[in-house]
Enzyme design. Structure first.
Site, PDB file in Angstrom:
ATOM      1  N   HIS A  37       0.834  -1.203   0.000  1.00 36.53           N
ATOM      2  CA  HIS A  37       0.000   0.000   0.000  1.00 36.53           C
ATOM      3  C   HIS A  37       0.872   1.257   0.000  1.00 36.53           C
ATOM      4  O   HIS A  37       0.584   2.231  -0.690  1.00 36.53           O
ATOM      5  CB  HIS A  37      -0.876   0.056   1.259  1.00 36.53           C
ATOM      6  CG  HIS A  37      -1.948  -0.988   1.319  1.00 36.53           C
ATOM      7  ND1 HIS A  37      -1.975  -1.960   2.297  1.00 36.53           N
ATOM      8  CD2 HIS A  37      -3.039  -1.206   0.543  1.00 36.53           C
ATOM      9  CE1 HIS A  37      -3.036  -2.733   2.127  1.00 36.53           C
ATOM     10  NE2 HIS A  37      -3.699  -2.302   1.066  1.00 36.53           N
ATOM     11  N   LYS A 149      -1.560  -6.710  -8.128  1.00 34.34           N
ATOM     12  CA  LYS A 149      -1.803  -8.044  -7.552  1.00 34.34           C
ATOM     13  C   LYS A 149      -3.256  -8.429  -7.832  1.00 34.34           C
ATOM     14  O   LYS A 149      -3.560  -9.556  -8.167  1.00 34.34           O
ATOM     15  CB  LYS A 149      -1.533  -8.061  -6.047  1.00 34.34           C
ATOM     16  CG  LYS A 149      -1.768  -9.446  -5.456  1.00 34.34           C
ATOM     17  CD  LYS A 149      -1.339  -9.529  -4.022  1.00 34.34           C
ATOM     18  CE  LYS A 149      -2.291  -8.817  -3.095  1.00 34.34           C
ATOM     19  NZ  LYS A 149      -3.638  -9.452  -3.052  1.00 34.34           N
TER      20      LYS A 149
END
Ligand code: PAF
Length: 281
Positions: A37, A149
């Site tokens: 993140h 991802k």
């Protein structure tokens, strides 16, 4: 860093930024922040004057109530990590802020949503589209950052933006991995020690698949990946597909035009992990 809970307060600060011609980036998250993140936040901070990091565990994208209940929630640690970024607003709303009324919208992404995650998590992408479109409506970002991802999610969001004609640039960000190759994910925190120890095999076997693509046809590469991963008693493949990057449909052969991506979902105990790899062919 400023922590904001209501859409009214967020819109107030963003309007004032926009009036000063400041650009706004959005990093949508469900919290339990990790280095993956933070790589999105770093990029968003480099490319925008202000960045909103939304932290919201969106109930409409969970098709399993236990998964929703067990999803890690670590808002204090998340705020601590983001405190190092002066240009960041954390938007951490309650469910009623995002959904003042139940969201009954039904999005149609055609064949993009009937395969892989869409097949095994029915309704998941509708929920993702609901929350992301709400966040876009509230924040009106110039750019929004999504990790690769979740490759299928990235495709769906690009489609959503095109479908709704929204003026936001969708920025794909590379997968960030642990030193042993496991793709970073908030769900990794839920892995037992034993399961965590075997999860690097997933990426290692995907890398082998890229080499084996020089020897075997796609179906055989697929079969070998599933067999190798399942040979570990602690791992169970839910699906592995080698798909065209745009249509997300399984490729017919390596000579098919376009980029090919191998997408996988694996259970490590009760924790569901996803990952993918690009086949350079
Ligand atoms: O990728 C996620 O964490 C979520 O699906 C997202 C994009 C924040 C929407 O809830």
């Amino acid at each position: 860093m400023e922590l904001i809970k209501t859409r009214k307060e967020l819109q107030y600060v963003l309007n004032s930024d926009r009036n000063r011609a400041l650009s706004i980036g959005l990093v949508p998250t469900m919290g339990a922040l990790h280095k993956g993140h933070l790589s999105l936040v770093d990029r968003a901070v480099r490319e925008n004057d202000r960045v909103v990091v939304s932290i919201f565990v969106n109930p409409t994208q969970f098709n399993d109530t236990n998964d929703l209940k067990n999803y890690p929630r670590t808002i204090e640690a998340d705020a601590e990590l983001l405190s190092l970024y002066p240009a960041v607003y954390i938007f951490s709303p309650d469910v009623s802020e995002v959904y003042p009324e139940p969201d009954t919208r039904r999005f149609d992404f055609g064949p993009l949503e009937t395969v892989m995650e869409g097949r095994y998590r029915p309704g998941h992408f509708n929920g993702v589209a609901q929350v992301v479109s709400k966040l876009f409506e509230i924040i009106k970002p110039d750019r929004a950052y999504f990790g690769l991802k979740d490759f299928q999610q990235y495709s769906i969001i690009k489609n959503l933006v095109a479908m709704l004609g929204l003026p936001v640039e969708i920025v794909p960000c590379d997968i960030v991995r642990e030193a042993d190759g496991l793709a970073m994910s908030s769900r990794n925190a839920l892995l037992s020690k034993e399961h965590r120890a075997v999860t690097p095999q997933i990426y290692r076997i995907l890398q082998e698949a890229v080499i084996e693509a020089g020897i075997y046809a796609p179906d055989e590469v697929k079969r070998r990946v599933i067999e190798k991963i399942n040979s570990n008693a602690l791992l169970k493949v839910e699906y592995f597909e080698i798909v065209d990057e745009l249509t997300l449909q399984a490729i017919a052969g390596w000579d098919q035009k376009g980029k090919k991506v191998g997408c996988i979902a694996v259970y490590a105990g009760s924790v569901r992990l996803i990952d993918n790899i690009v086949f350079d062919k």
